[in-house]
Write an enzyme that holds these catalytic residues in place. Structure first.
Site, PDB file in Angstrom:
ATOM      1  N   GLY A   1       2.495   2.262  10.922  1.00  0.00           N
ATOM      2  CA  GLY A   1       3.490   3.321  10.766  1.00  0.00           C
ATOM      3  C   GLY A   1       4.208   3.693  12.047  1.00  0.00           C
TER       4      GLY A   1
ATOM      5  N   GLU B   1      -6.808   4.677   7.941  1.00  0.00           N
ATOM      6  CA  GLU B   1      -6.593   6.091   7.595  1.00  0.00           C
ATOM      7  C   GLU B   1      -7.818   6.685   6.913  1.00  0.00           C
ATOM      8  OE1 GLU B   1      -2.834   5.442   5.637  1.00  0.00           O
ATOM      9  OE2 GLU B   1      -1.933   5.015   7.587  1.00  0.00           O
TER      10      GLU B   1
ATOM     11  N   GLU C   1      -5.299  -4.943  10.890  1.00  0.00           N
ATOM     12  CA  GLU C   1      -4.296  -3.905  11.074  1.00  0.00           C
ATOM     13  C   GLU C   1      -4.604  -3.115  12.345  1.00  0.00           C
ATOM     14  OE1 GLU C   1      -2.302  -2.775   7.111  1.00  0.00           O
ATOM     15  OE2 GLU C   1      -4.077  -1.541   7.328  1.00  0.00           O
TER      16      GLU C   1
ATOM     17  N   LYS D   1       0.160   4.252  -0.358  1.00  0.00           N
ATOM     18  CA  LYS D   1      -0.502   5.444   0.217  1.00  0.00           C
ATOM     19  C   LYS D   1      -0.268   6.664  -0.692  1.00  0.00           C
ATOM     20  CE  LYS D   1      -0.252   3.253   4.690  1.00  0.00           C
ATOM     21  NZ  LYS D   1      -0.130   3.347   6.133  1.00  0.00           N
TER      22      LYS D   1
ATOM     23  N   SER E   1       3.375  -2.058  10.517  1.00  0.00           N
ATOM     24  CA  SER E   1       4.819  -2.111  10.784  1.00  0.00           C
ATOM     25  C   SER E   1       5.448  -3.451  10.405  1.00  0.00           C
ATOM     26  CB  SER E   1       5.113  -1.753  12.246  1.00  0.00           C
ATOM     27  OG  SER E   1       4.729  -0.409  12.504  1.00  0.00           O
TER      28      SER E   1
ATOM     29  N   ASN F   1       0.871  -1.184   0.000  1.00  0.00           N
ATOM     30  CA  ASN F   1       0.000   0.000   0.000  1.00  0.00           C
ATOM     31  C   ASN F   1       0.900   1.224   0.000  1.00  0.00           C
ATOM     32  OD1 ASN F   1      -1.808   2.034   0.528  1.00  0.00           O
ATOM     33  ND2 ASN F   1      -2.340   1.326   2.601  1.00  0.00           N
TER      34      ASN F   1
ATOM     35  N   HIS G   1      -9.537   1.093   5.138  1.00  0.00           N
ATOM     36  CA  HIS G   1      -8.249   1.303   5.815  1.00  0.00           C
ATOM     37  C   HIS G   1      -8.451   2.271   6.979  1.00  0.00           C
ATOM     38  CE1 HIS G   1      -4.155   2.539   6.619  1.00  0.00           C
ATOM     39  NE2 HIS G   1      -3.770   1.445   5.992  1.00  0.00           N
TER      40      HIS G   1
HETATM   41  P1  PGA Z   1       2.780   0.343   7.741  1.00  0.00           P
HETATM   42  O1  PGA Z   1       1.325   0.545   7.146  1.00  0.00           O
HETATM   43  O2  PGA Z   1       3.323  -0.934   7.144  1.00  0.00           O
HETATM   44  O3  PGA Z   1       3.552   1.556   7.298  1.00  0.00           O
HETATM   45  O4  PGA Z   1       2.654   0.243   9.213  1.00  0.00           O
HETATM   46  C1  PGA Z   1       0.467  -0.549   6.968  1.00  0.00           C
HETATM   47  C2  PGA Z   1      -0.827  -0.091   6.359  1.00  0.00           C
HETATM   48  O5  PGA Z   1      -1.279   1.026   6.664  1.00  0.00           O
HETATM   49  O6  PGA Z   1      -1.441  -0.808   5.567  1.00  0.00           O
END
Ligand code: PGA
Length: 248
Positions: A170, A96, A164, A11, A210, A9, A94
Site C-alpha cells: 500500500g 495486516e 509481501e 481487504k 504495490s 485481496n 497477511h
Molecule cells: P497492495 O496490497 O497491492 O495494496 O500493496 C497488497 C496486499 O496487501 O496483499
C-alpha cells in the site's frame, strides 16, 4: 511448469452491490485469461461474489480463517465455512493480520493446517519489515517465517506462498527487480529443504506489495515469480484485469 496465479485481496472495502459489479466485470473479462484468478472479497460479500462467478474461471477466496475447526470463537469464521460458501483459497498470515492482530507464525501455521483440512489452498503470506530490509535481514526473516508458518502436509497442491515485504504494501514502493528475484530464489531453496522435490519445484510463489498495471508485466516476468497478490489495484476492474493480462 508452474501456471501463474493472480489473487485480488479486496481487504475491508466495498458493499455487496459494489462487490457484485466488480466481480461481474472481472469474471466476464477473465474467462480466457492465461493465468488462474482468485478474488478475495470481505466475508460479507463472499456469497454474492460466489453467485456472480459461479463455477467459471475465477475462483473465490477468504481473507482469513480461524485456527480451530469450530467452536466458541465469537466473530470468527472457520475454514470449513469458507469452503461451504464455495471458496477454494484462503489468505493466512497477511502482514495486516500479523501486525494488527498480533498473529505469529505458529498461529498462521495452525490456520493453514485447518485450511488444508477443509480442502482449501492456503495462501501463506510472508515478508520482511522495513527495518529488517535495511538491516540486511530480509532473507533470514522470510526464511524463518516460512519455517514457522508452513504446516506439515503442505504441498504444491494445497499451498501458495506470497512474498509481501511489509514496507511495500500500500505504499507505492517496491523492491528492485533483483531483490524480488533474489528473494524468490531464496524461498525456492528454503522449500527444497522442507518439501518433497516435486512440491518444492511446483509450489507457486507470488509477489505482493504495490503491484499495479504499471509494474505488473515487469514483476511477473521475473525469474521465479509465479503470480501476484494484489491489494489496492484489485479494487478497480480495469487495473486488476491489466495485471491479469500481463500474464503470459
Ligand atoms: P497492495 O496490497 O497491492 O495494496 O500493496 C497488497 C496486499 O496487501 O496483499
Amino acid at each position: 511448469m508452474r501456471s501463474k496465479l493472480i489473487a485480488g485481496n479486496w481487504k475491508m472495502n466495498g458493499d455487496i452491490a459494489t462487490a457484485r459489479i466488480l466481480a461481474r466485470a472481472i469474471a466476464d473479462a477473465a474467462q480466457d485469461a492465461a493465468c488462474d484468478v482468485v478474488l478475495c472479497p470481505p466475508f460479507t460479500a463472499l456469497s454474492a461474489v460466489a453467485a456472480v462467478i459461479g463455477s467459471g474461471k475465477v475462483a473465490l477466496g477468504g481473507q482469513d480463517c480461524h485456527s480451530a475447526i469450530s467452536g466458541a470463537h465469537t466473530g470468527d469464521i472457520s475454514a470449513a465455512m469458507l469452503a461451504d460458501l464455495g471458496c477454494r483459497y484462503v489468505i493466512v498470515g497477511h502482514s495486516e493480520r500479523r501486525t494488527g492482530h498480533g498473529e505469529r507464525d505458529d498461529l498462521v501455521q495452525a490456520k493453514a493446517a485447518v485450511a488444508h483440512a477443509a480442502g482449501l489452498t492456503a495462501i501463506i503470506c510472508v515478508g520482511e519489515s522495513g527495518r529488517e530490509r535495511d538491516a540486511g535481514e530480509a532473507l533470514t526473516a522470510v526464511e524463518a517465517q516460512i519455517a514457522g508458518s508452513l504446516p506439515d502436509g503442505a504441498s504444491a497442491g494445497n499451498t501458495v506462498i506470497a512474498y509481501e515485504p511489509v514496507w511495500a504494501i500500500g505504499t507505492g514502493r517496491t523492491p528492485t527487480p533483483a531483490q524480488i528475484a533474489g528473494m524468490h530464489a531464496h524461498m525456492r531453496r528454503v522449500l527444497a529443504d522442507r518439501l518433497s522435490s516435486d512440491s518444492a519445484d511446483s509450489l507457486r510463489l507470488l509477489y505482493g506489495g504495490s503491484v499495479g498495471a504499471d509494474n505488473a508485466a515487469m514483476i511477473l516476468a521475473l525469474q521465479g515469480v509465479d503470480g501476484a497478490l494484489v491489494g489496492g489495484a484489485s479494487l478497480k476492474a480495469d487495473g486488476f484485469l491489466a495485471i491479469v493480462n500481463s500474464c503470459y
